[in-house]
Write an enzyme that holds these catalytic residues in place. Structure first.
Site, mmCIF file in Angstrom:
data_model
loop_
_atom_site.group_PDB
_atom_site.id
_atom_site.type_symbol
_atom_site.label_atom_id
_atom_site.label_comp_id
_atom_site.label_asym_id
_atom_site.label_seq_id
_atom_site.Cartn_x
_atom_site.Cartn_y
_atom_site.Cartn_z
ATOM 1 N N TYR A 84 82.337 84.181 63.717
ATOM 2 C CA TYR A 84 81.900 85.845 63.066
ATOM 3 C C TYR A 84 81.433 85.188 62.235
ATOM 4 O O TYR A 84 80.677 86.899 61.965
ATOM 5 C CB TYR A 84 83.585 86.024 63.039
ATOM 6 C CG TYR A 84 84.010 87.355 62.641
ATOM 7 C CD1 TYR A 84 83.966 89.034 63.060
ATOM 8 C CD2 TYR A 84 83.889 87.172 61.379
ATOM 9 C CE1 TYR A 84 83.838 89.900 62.262
ATOM 10 C CE2 TYR A 84 83.952 88.697 60.328
ATOM 11 C CZ TYR A 84 83.835 90.066 61.508
ATOM 12 O OH TYR A 84 84.452 90.393 60.142
ATOM 13 N N HIS A 103 79.857 87.261 53.001
ATOM 14 C CA HIS A 103 81.009 86.165 54.125
ATOM 15 C C HIS A 103 80.928 84.625 53.313
ATOM 16 O O HIS A 103 79.089 84.015 53.005
ATOM 17 C CB HIS A 103 80.347 86.364 55.612
ATOM 18 C CG HIS A 103 80.733 87.737 56.082
ATOM 19 N ND1 HIS A 103 82.460 87.227 56.021
ATOM 20 C CD2 HIS A 103 80.531 88.711 55.949
ATOM 21 C CE1 HIS A 103 82.516 89.180 56.980
ATOM 22 N NE2 HIS A 103 82.305 89.220 56.733
ATOM 23 N N HIS A 157 77.859 92.919 51.104
ATOM 24 C CA HIS A 157 78.573 91.864 50.653
ATOM 25 C C HIS A 157 78.146 90.658 51.479
ATOM 26 O O HIS A 157 77.014 90.653 51.599
ATOM 27 C CB HIS A 157 80.521 92.195 51.777
ATOM 28 C CG HIS A 157 79.782 92.445 53.432
ATOM 29 N ND1 HIS A 157 78.769 93.486 54.094
ATOM 30 C CD2 HIS A 157 80.547 91.410 54.321
ATOM 31 C CE1 HIS A 157 78.917 92.997 55.088
ATOM 32 N NE2 HIS A 157 79.695 91.589 55.881
ATOM 33 N N GLN A 160 78.342 87.856 62.371
ATOM 34 C CA GLN A 160 78.261 89.022 62.098
ATOM 35 C C GLN A 160 77.488 90.763 61.566
ATOM 36 O O GLN A 160 76.816 91.562 62.357
ATOM 37 C CB GLN A 160 79.635 89.460 61.162
ATOM 38 C CG GLN A 160 79.495 90.915 60.963
ATOM 39 C CD GLN A 160 80.604 91.503 59.403
ATOM 40 O OE1 GLN A 160 80.836 90.556 58.912
ATOM 41 N NE2 GLN A 160 80.787 92.633 59.447
#
Length: 138
Positions: free
Chosen positions: A125, A62, A60, A129
């Site tokens: 975050y 971010h 993914h 992460q």
């Protein structure tokens, strides 16, 4: 210095936390990470957007992006996902050989959240992460 930007006739502060994944959430982004980061940066600049944090993980993406109010977030995400898919399939032809990809690299949807005063917390975050996920996997 003010946290607001100026754009005639408005001043603005529009930041978004975005997350999106490749189709079937396959872990293929590590191999194309550098190309993907370069594309996202380039295409964002074309829309006069500023990427504050970008973290491409195996399955993914971010990011925290600042966008002028005249550009909708759906337009930005559509452009980023569409143009990066074209570039990735053109540059990494082995990905297109998989029969389940079709002509789509990314899933249809995405996650978006507006960022207000808690920018610092969301920034940490996004930046850390990957480290948290690696600790969890062990």
């Amino acid at each position: 210095m003010s946290r607001f930007n100026k754009l005639s006739p408005a001043i603005w502060h529009c930041k978004y936390h975005l997350v999106w994944t490749p189709k079937y959430r396959y872990k293929v982004l590590k191999a194309i990470k550098e190309e993907l980061e370069n594309c996202i940066q380039l295409f964002s600049e074309q829309k006069r957007c500023k990427i504050e944090v970008l973290n491409v993980q195996e399955d993914h993406v971010h990011m925290i992006i600042e966008a002028p109010p005249k550009v909708s977030i759906s337009e930005i995400v559509g452009m980023l996902k569409g143009r990066t898919a074209i570039r990735v399939f053109g540059r990494f032809k082995q990905l297109k050989q998989r029969p389940y990809w079709g002509n789509h690299f990314w899933v249809k949807g995405y996650c978006v959240d507006t960022i207000g005063l808690d920018t610092g917390m969301i920034r940490r975050y996004v930046e850390y992460q990957e480290k948290k996920e690696k600790k969890f996997e062990k």
